[in-house]
Write a protein that holds these residues in place. Sequence first.
Motif, mmCIF file in Angstrom:
data_model
loop_
_atom_site.group_PDB
_atom_site.id
_atom_site.type_symbol
_atom_site.label_atom_id
_atom_site.label_comp_id
_atom_site.label_asym_id
_atom_site.label_seq_id
_atom_site.Cartn_x
_atom_site.Cartn_y
_atom_site.Cartn_z
ATOM 1 N N UNK A 77 0.808 -1.221 0.000
ATOM 2 C CA UNK A 77 0.000 0.000 0.000
ATOM 3 C C UNK A 77 0.841 1.272 0.000
ATOM 4 N N UNK A 78 2.153 1.126 -0.097
ATOM 5 C CA UNK A 78 3.035 2.291 0.027
ATOM 6 C C UNK A 78 3.655 2.665 -1.311
ATOM 7 N N UNK A 79 3.768 3.974 -1.531
ATOM 8 C CA UNK A 79 4.472 4.500 -2.696
ATOM 9 C C UNK A 79 5.776 5.130 -2.232
ATOM 10 N N UNK A 80 6.857 4.825 -2.946
ATOM 11 C CA UNK A 80 8.176 5.334 -2.593
ATOM 12 C C UNK A 80 8.718 6.152 -3.761
ATOM 13 N N UNK A 81 8.752 7.482 -3.635
ATOM 14 C CA UNK A 81 9.313 8.304 -4.718
ATOM 15 C C UNK A 81 10.821 8.114 -4.825
ATOM 16 N N UNK A 82 11.325 8.136 -6.034
ATOM 17 C CA UNK A 82 12.760 7.955 -6.300
ATOM 18 C C UNK A 82 13.181 8.983 -7.338
ATOM 19 N N UNK A 83 14.357 9.592 -7.130
ATOM 20 C CA UNK A 83 14.925 10.510 -8.110
ATOM 21 C C UNK A 83 15.483 9.681 -9.259
ATOM 22 N N UNK A 84 14.858 9.744 -10.406
ATOM 23 C CA UNK A 84 15.204 8.833 -11.499
ATOM 24 C C UNK A 84 15.981 9.480 -12.636
ATOM 25 N N UNK A 85 15.923 10.792 -12.763
ATOM 26 C CA UNK A 85 16.642 11.464 -13.849
ATOM 27 C C UNK A 85 18.020 11.888 -13.338
ATOM 28 N N UNK A 86 19.057 11.254 -13.835
ATOM 29 C CA UNK A 86 20.429 11.516 -13.384
ATOM 30 C C UNK A 86 21.213 12.354 -14.390
ATOM 31 N N UNK A 182 19.919 -5.746 11.523
ATOM 32 C CA UNK A 182 18.545 -5.338 11.783
ATOM 33 C C UNK A 182 18.499 -4.154 12.736
ATOM 34 N N UNK A 183 19.375 -4.169 13.736
ATOM 35 C CA UNK A 183 19.411 -3.055 14.674
ATOM 36 C C UNK A 183 19.844 -1.758 14.021
ATOM 37 N N UNK A 184 20.807 -1.843 13.105
ATOM 38 C CA UNK A 184 21.324 -0.639 12.449
ATOM 39 C C UNK A 184 20.407 -0.143 11.344
ATOM 40 N N UNK A 185 19.741 -1.069 10.640
ATOM 41 C CA UNK A 185 18.944 -0.698 9.470
ATOM 42 C C UNK A 185 17.445 -0.636 9.755
ATOM 43 N N UNK A 186 17.025 -1.248 10.850
ATOM 44 C CA UNK A 186 15.599 -1.380 11.105
ATOM 45 C C UNK A 186 14.956 -0.204 11.797
ATOM 46 N N UNK A 187 15.724 0.864 12.047
ATOM 47 C CA UNK A 187 15.132 2.030 12.695
ATOM 48 C C UNK A 187 14.388 2.882 11.671
ATOM 49 N N UNK A 188 13.457 3.678 12.152
ATOM 50 C CA UNK A 188 12.577 4.437 11.265
ATOM 51 C C UNK A 188 13.339 5.458 10.422
ATOM 52 N N UNK A 189 14.301 6.163 11.036
ATOM 53 C CA UNK A 189 14.998 7.229 10.311
ATOM 54 C C UNK A 189 15.788 6.672 9.128
ATOM 55 N N UNK A 190 16.569 5.601 9.362
ATOM 56 C CA UNK A 190 17.330 5.013 8.268
ATOM 57 C C UNK A 190 16.402 4.369 7.250
ATOM 58 N N UNK A 191 15.405 3.624 7.731
ATOM 59 C CA UNK A 191 14.523 2.908 6.832
ATOM 60 C C UNK A 191 13.761 3.821 5.888
ATOM 61 N N UNK A 192 13.313 4.975 6.392
ATOM 62 C CA UNK A 192 12.581 5.914 5.540
ATOM 63 C C UNK A 192 13.456 6.374 4.378
ATOM 64 N N UNK A 193 14.708 6.735 4.685
ATOM 65 C CA UNK A 193 15.610 7.227 3.649
ATOM 66 C C UNK A 193 16.019 6.119 2.688
ATOM 67 N N UNK A 194 16.357 4.950 3.231
ATOM 68 C CA UNK A 194 16.889 3.856 2.412
ATOM 69 C C UNK A 194 15.842 3.254 1.498
ATOM 70 N N UNK A 195 14.556 3.477 1.761
ATOM 71 C CA UNK A 195 13.510 3.007 0.861
ATOM 72 C C UNK A 195 13.350 3.916 -0.345
ATOM 73 N N UNK A 196 13.889 5.139 -0.272
ATOM 74 C CA UNK A 196 13.680 6.147 -1.303
ATOM 75 C C UNK A 196 14.955 6.529 -2.057
ATOM 76 N N UNK A 197 16.117 6.244 -1.457
ATOM 77 C CA UNK A 197 17.395 6.614 -2.074
ATOM 78 C C UNK A 197 18.241 5.354 -2.223
#
Length: 471
Positions: A77-86, A182-197
């Motif tokens: 149910x989630x949309x993840x925007x990605x910068x696609x034009x490089x 999981x401890x390093x990557x499973x937090x909300x702040x990292x996960x939000x960014x890593x799903x989009x970049x």
Amino acid sequence: MHPFPDRAGPFLYFRGWRDGRLALAALSLLPPGETPPPVQAGGHKIAAVKLRELGEVTAWRHDFDLGATDDGYDLGDSHYPVQTDLTGDLRIAFASCNGEENGDMDRAPEERNAMWERLGRNHDRAPFALLLQGGDQIYADEATHGHPLTDGWPGDTPPDLDDAQQAEITEHLRAAFVQRYLGAMGNEAYGWLAARVPSLCVWDDHDICDGWGSLPRDRTSSTLGQTLFRVAREMYLMFQHAATEDDVATLFLDPQGRSLGWAHELPGLTLFAPDLRSERSRRHVMREAGWQTVEGLEPQGDHVMMVSSVPLLGPRLSLLEGVMLMIPKIQQYEDDLRDQWQSRAHRAEWVRMLKQMLRLRKKAPVTVLSGEIHLATRAEMGRGPTLIHQLVASGIAHRAPPQAFARSLGTLAGLGSSPIPEQKIRIHPLPGRKQRYMAERNFLVLERTGRDWQAVWHLEDSGATPALALT
């Protein structure tokens, strides 16, 4: 220790830029028995591939690509925007040292991940196309704790282990590495960014254990040492590249996987990272496979960026090494200095790599990106047509060392160094700062406008620096 999540992701990884399309992989970690829904991207539905079971989680991967007009991908149910034009203006984030040696998983999440949250807010204002992760994405030093055969590592290394002991230790280490990732990557702040970049990662010693390759040979070549390295490599491929051994030949420059260095051509930009750990020993930073990948590189871009997990341009550490050998109480830190390019043991290889950077500089401006030292600094080698920049951003989660350490290192750096005649290395303060080394947690933002690149350090306490032009 904080409880570990039983699900995490998606985590996005850069696979390449081909024919105007951005190739990506998305890693999802789910409880056993669950299957992720397909990714919807570019008008297609892409099913997940099961990579492997990892105890209490199973790793899945979606492989897909996006065109320049696509605005991202959907998963569930989630949309993840990605910068696609490089092809035009471009923003890249660089970070390293995501953790600490002791008690990292016991830290309050809001304190540990404060700079990841800040980096996420920066992306929200102006999106990054890429996240370069420069080493020590986890601190696995405590992974050997909790088992009688590994508790004493590296000081107390058991003799050769039989097959049953190796299997037992392998299982223990795998579980410990999974927990730390999981401890390093499973937090909300990292996960939000890593799903989009999408990330491009290179490993350093703490992704294996403190000082891997600079420890005495009888430790690293022991059965326990080789078992530790094998598990660390397996987990590095999985969590930092969404890959298994079957993917090595297509993801890295050495198809045999002896060295895990990589290179990518983006529009107007060449990115590459030598592997400074797989072949490392107390006498070598890299061996044949690693050097072939560097010396065979022929960049196509208007700018070359190299990720060196250990700073390439630095002070004359050989002086400090000599002092250490005479003072027994501080000889325990000798391995830390042996880990650096500037160590007396690696001087010939250091000069060899610097000459390679000068070779690349004839084709395009060269910027070296480094982490590892838990400080922020910058350096230059040469002038005019031979000028090479080095930008060090280290400690996005690792707390900064004392200010006195930063000042002492700055004093040593004032001596300068010229391992190649007429190509002097100079350590400079960050723009707008007076000290050569800043003892604050930090990350780096690289930005291209037209064909011109600039860099801005974001420091935890003193904020963003003025921009540094990279010419």
